[in-house]
Write a protein that holds these residues in place. Structure first.
Motif, PDB file in Angstrom:
ATOM      1  N   VAL A  91       1.760  -8.093   7.352  1.00  0.00           N
ATOM      2  CA  VAL A  91       1.269  -7.772   6.011  1.00  0.00           C
ATOM      3  C   VAL A  91       1.907  -6.453   5.579  1.00  0.00           C
ATOM      4  CG1 VAL A  91      -0.775  -7.357   4.582  1.00  0.00           C
ATOM      5  CG2 VAL A  91      -0.912  -8.942   6.516  1.00  0.00           C
ATOM      6  N   VAL A  92       2.604  -6.483   4.457  1.00  0.00           N
ATOM      7  CA  VAL A  92       3.227  -5.271   3.924  1.00  0.00           C
ATOM      8  C   VAL A  92       2.488  -4.856   2.650  1.00  0.00           C
ATOM      9  CG1 VAL A  92       5.329  -4.365   2.808  1.00  0.00           C
ATOM     10  CG2 VAL A  92       5.511  -5.654   4.940  1.00  0.00           C
ATOM     11  N   VAL A  93       2.146  -3.574   2.566  1.00  0.00           N
ATOM     12  CA  VAL A  93       1.549  -3.032   1.337  1.00  0.00           C
ATOM     13  C   VAL A  93       2.541  -2.040   0.750  1.00  0.00           C
ATOM     14  CG1 VAL A  93      -0.399  -1.776   0.319  1.00  0.00           C
ATOM     15  CG2 VAL A  93      -0.781  -3.262   2.292  1.00  0.00           C
ATOM     16  N   ARG A  94       2.769  -2.151  -0.557  1.00  0.00           N
ATOM     17  CA  ARG A  94       3.721  -1.255  -1.228  1.00  0.00           C
ATOM     18  C   ARG A  94       3.038  -0.508  -2.383  1.00  0.00           C
ATOM     19  NH1 ARG A  94       8.867  -3.073   0.418  1.00  0.00           N
ATOM     20  NH2 ARG A  94       8.806  -5.205   1.193  1.00  0.00           N
ATOM     21  N   ASN A  95       3.273   0.806  -2.413  1.00  0.00           N
ATOM     22  CA  ASN A  95       2.805   1.631  -3.540  1.00  0.00           C
ATOM     23  C   ASN A  95       3.966   2.017  -4.450  1.00  0.00           C
ATOM     24  OD1 ASN A  95      -0.026   1.849  -2.711  1.00  0.00           O
ATOM     25  ND2 ASN A  95       0.799   2.972  -0.954  1.00  0.00           N
ATOM     26  N   THR A 120       3.254 -10.970   2.408  1.00  0.00           N
ATOM     27  CA  THR A 120       3.152 -11.485   3.778  1.00  0.00           C
ATOM     28  C   THR A 120       4.522 -12.000   4.230  1.00  0.00           C
ATOM     29  OG1 THR A 120       2.248 -13.477   2.729  1.00  0.00           O
ATOM     30  CG2 THR A 120       0.698 -12.059   3.860  1.00  0.00           C
ATOM     31  N   PHE A 121       4.864 -11.682   5.470  1.00  0.00           N
ATOM     32  CA  PHE A 121       6.139 -12.102   6.064  1.00  0.00           C
ATOM     33  C   PHE A 121       5.849 -12.839   7.363  1.00  0.00           C
ATOM     34  CE2 PHE A 121       7.118  -8.509   3.397  1.00  0.00           C
ATOM     35  CZ  PHE A 121       8.360  -8.808   2.838  1.00  0.00           C
ATOM     36  N   TRP A 122       6.645 -13.843   7.642  1.00  0.00           N
ATOM     37  CA  TRP A 122       6.552 -14.553   8.916  1.00  0.00           C
ATOM     38  C   TRP A 122       7.232 -13.699   9.972  1.00  0.00           C
ATOM     39  CZ3 TRP A 122       9.116 -20.029   9.852  1.00  0.00           C
ATOM     40  CH2 TRP A 122       8.790 -20.455  11.158  1.00  0.00           C
ATOM     41  N   PRO A 196       6.073   5.996  11.909  1.00  0.00           N
ATOM     42  CA  PRO A 196       7.198   6.032  10.955  1.00  0.00           C
ATOM     43  C   PRO A 196       8.216   4.915  11.191  1.00  0.00           C
ATOM     44  CG  PRO A 196       7.269   7.911  12.448  1.00  0.00           C
ATOM     45  CD  PRO A 196       5.969   7.233  12.688  1.00  0.00           C
ATOM     46  N   ASP A 197       8.056   4.143  12.293  1.00  0.00           N
ATOM     47  CA  ASP A 197       8.878   2.936  12.467  1.00  0.00           C
ATOM     48  C   ASP A 197       8.385   1.826  11.530  1.00  0.00           C
ATOM     49  OD1 ASP A 197      10.379   4.070  14.482  1.00  0.00           O
ATOM     50  OD2 ASP A 197       9.865   2.578  16.006  1.00  0.00           O
ATOM     51  N   SER A 198       7.108   1.873  11.163  1.00  0.00           N
ATOM     52  CA  SER A 198       6.519   0.757  10.409  1.00  0.00           C
ATOM     53  C   SER A 198       6.029   1.153   9.020  1.00  0.00           C
ATOM     54  CB  SER A 198       5.367   0.146  11.211  1.00  0.00           C
ATOM     55  OG  SER A 198       4.338   1.097  11.380  1.00  0.00           O
ATOM     56  N   CYS A 199       6.271   2.413   8.633  1.00  0.00           N
ATOM     57  CA  CYS A 199       5.845   2.891   7.305  1.00  0.00           C
ATOM     58  C   CYS A 199       7.038   3.569   6.628  1.00  0.00           C
ATOM     59  CB  CYS A 199       4.786   3.988   7.418  1.00  0.00           C
ATOM     60  SG  CYS A 199       3.313   3.567   8.327  1.00  0.00           S
ATOM     61  N   ARG A 200       6.995   3.659   5.309  1.00  0.00           N
ATOM     62  CA  ARG A 200       7.904   4.583   4.613  1.00  0.00           C
ATOM     63  C   ARG A 200       7.069   5.753   4.120  1.00  0.00           C
ATOM     64  NH1 ARG A 200      10.643  -0.174   2.906  1.00  0.00           N
ATOM     65  NH2 ARG A 200      12.697  -0.200   3.896  1.00  0.00           N
ATOM     66  N   LEU A 201       7.512   6.959   4.492  1.00  0.00           N
ATOM     67  CA  LEU A 201       6.767   8.173   4.176  1.00  0.00           C
ATOM     68  C   LEU A 201       7.736   9.206   3.629  1.00  0.00           C
ATOM     69  CD1 LEU A 201       4.854   8.029   7.553  1.00  0.00           C
ATOM     70  CD2 LEU A 201       3.772   7.765   5.322  1.00  0.00           C
ATOM     71  N   PHE A 215      17.127   6.504  10.250  1.00  0.00           N
ATOM     72  CA  PHE A 215      17.956   5.816  11.257  1.00  0.00           C
ATOM     73  C   PHE A 215      18.687   4.624  10.638  1.00  0.00           C
ATOM     74  CE2 PHE A 215      18.098   2.247  14.307  1.00  0.00           C
ATOM     75  CZ  PHE A 215      18.979   2.771  15.243  1.00  0.00           C
ATOM     76  N   ARG A 216      17.949   3.815   9.844  1.00  0.00           N
ATOM     77  CA  ARG A 216      18.569   2.606   9.266  1.00  0.00           C
ATOM     78  C   ARG A 216      19.839   2.956   8.500  1.00  0.00           C
ATOM     79  NH1 ARG A 216      13.086   1.395   7.568  1.00  0.00           N
ATOM     80  NH2 ARG A 216      12.163  -0.108   9.005  1.00  0.00           N
ATOM     81  N   PHE A 217      19.778   4.033   7.724  1.00  0.00           N
ATOM     82  CA  PHE A 217      20.891   4.351   6.822  1.00  0.00           C
ATOM     83  C   PHE A 217      21.620   5.648   7.191  1.00  0.00           C
ATOM     84  CE2 PHE A 217      17.696   1.803   4.502  1.00  0.00           C
ATOM     85  CZ  PHE A 217      18.443   0.642   4.414  1.00  0.00           C
TER      86      PHE A 217
HETATM   87  P1  TMP Z   1      10.934  -3.821   3.832  1.00  0.00           P
HETATM   88  O1  TMP Z   1      11.022  -3.074   2.545  1.00  0.00           O
HETATM   89  O2  TMP Z   1      12.202  -3.811   4.624  1.00  0.00           O
HETATM   90  O3  TMP Z   1      10.408  -5.234   3.618  1.00  0.00           O
HETATM   91  O4  TMP Z   1       9.857  -3.083   4.734  1.00  0.00           O
HETATM   92  C1  TMP Z   1       8.547  -2.866   4.292  1.00  0.00           C
HETATM   93  C2  TMP Z   1       7.810  -1.985   5.281  1.00  0.00           C
HETATM   94  O5  TMP Z   1       7.692  -2.626   6.534  1.00  0.00           O
HETATM   95  C3  TMP Z   1       8.508  -0.658   5.565  1.00  0.00           C
HETATM   96  O6  TMP Z   1       7.523   0.357   5.626  1.00  0.00           O
HETATM   97  C4  TMP Z   1       9.145  -0.825   6.907  1.00  0.00           C
HETATM   98  C5  TMP Z   1       8.280  -1.853   7.582  1.00  0.00           C
HETATM   99  N1  TMP Z   1       9.021  -2.781   8.419  1.00  0.00           N
HETATM  100  C6  TMP Z   1       8.633  -2.958   9.741  1.00  0.00           C
HETATM  101  O7  TMP Z   1       7.701  -2.330  10.212  1.00  0.00           O
HETATM  102  N2  TMP Z   1       9.323  -3.866  10.491  1.00  0.00           N
HETATM  103  C7  TMP Z   1      10.348  -4.606  10.008  1.00  0.00           C
HETATM  104  O8  TMP Z   1      10.906  -5.420  10.740  1.00  0.00           O
HETATM  105  C8  TMP Z   1      10.744  -4.400   8.635  1.00  0.00           C
HETATM  106  C9  TMP Z   1      11.893  -5.163   8.062  1.00  0.00           C
HETATM  107  C10 TMP Z   1      10.043  -3.491   7.900  1.00  0.00           C
END
Ligand code: TMP
Ligand code: ASP
Length: 236
Positions: A91-95, A120-122, A196-201, A215-217
């Motif tokens: 489940v991704v939440v975006r602000n 929601t992502f698979w 911070p691996d799973s959030c954007r801050l 890291f990604r970019f």
């Molecule tokens: P996204 O913009 O790439 O869809 O990512 C949305 C959020 O989910 C972002 O905070 C990063 C996090 N994310 C993960 O935790 N694992 C992942 O595999 C991906 C692609 C994103």
């Protein structure tokens, strides 16, 4: 608490059994991956920082009575948690617009969304975690529809709690990803990590990135960014 056999190894964590059948030890590795493991590096000490940040955030959520798997931080790299079976729906939440939302819909990075968006992502690396709606989830039998509804509700609650928590540290919660699981007694709880691996801050003023996008970019020193984040979260 006795650490027993390895149950599962993921890209960033290892799960170990314990002497209690309903509890596991989660070990945070230094491995850092992006783009489904295509970009990969060891960043020494990252696991220690992510365990500290994740534990601190789960403590905030537990205090607010959000159901999570988190029990306690055991050591630098380990946390004790309830054993769960992970539901393969992220489940991704975006602000604010960023990442795949920006790529998919062409909304410029940093655009404030009128209200939080829940997606929601698979959870499926081979298929690159495709975006799925409830109809896909039902058809592919990824999760029970009632659980998905509850997951989205909890995700929005988490967003409110964490938005305020980060705002108090002058940090913008741009977006984040949550994973949920079922405990051995069938309860739906928030699981995995919140780091911070799973959030954007972003720094609220300068918009400096304090998350895995560094890291990604290749935007700079990831460990420095994560350490700055941890220091700011620890400030009173
Ligand atoms: P996204 O913009 O790439 O869809 O990512 C949305 C959020 O989910 C972002 O905070 C990063 C996090 N994310 C993960 O935790 N694992 C992942 O595999 C991906 C692609 C994103
Ligand atoms: N978590 C995914 C990976 O490790 C993708 C990402 O975060 O960009 O490959």
């Amino acid at each position: 608490m006795e650490k027993r056999e390895k149950l599962y190894e993921g890209k960033a964590k290892i799960i170990y059994a314990t002497d209690q059948p309903d509890k596991v030890i989660i070990y945070f590795k230094d491995d850092t991956t992006a783009f489904d493991g295509v970009k990969k590096e060891q960043i020494v000490g990252k696991g220690v920082i992510n365990n500290a940040i994740s534990s601190l955030i789960f403590e905030v959520l537990n205090k607010r009575s959000i159901p999570t798997h988190y029990i306690e931080k055991l050591s630098d790299r380990e946390m004790l948690a309830l054993k769960v079976e992970i539901i393969p729906v992220e489940v991704v939440v975006r602000n604010f617009a960023a990442g795949s939302f920006t790529r998919r819909y062409g909304v410029p990075e940093g655009t404030k969304l009128e209200k939080p968006l829940v997606e929601t992502f698979w959870k499926n690396d081979e298929l690159h975690d495709p975006l799925v709606c409830l109809e896909h989830i039902k058809l592919l039998k990824l999760a029970e529809p009632e659980d998905v509804e509850k997951m989205k509700e909890i995700a929005l609650e988490v967003n409110e709690v964490l938005k305020a928590f980060f705002a108090s540290k002058d940090i913008l919660l741009v977006d984040f990803k949550l994973e949920f699981g079922k405990t051995t007694d069938g309860r739906l709880v928030l699981a995995d990590e919140i780091s911070p691996d799973s959030c954007r801050l972003w720094d609220a003023k300068t918009k400096k990135k304090l998350d895995k996008d560094v890291f990604r970019f290749d935007l700079g020193d990831l460990k420095e960014a994560y350490q700055e984040l941890l220091n700011r979260l620890r400030e009173k």
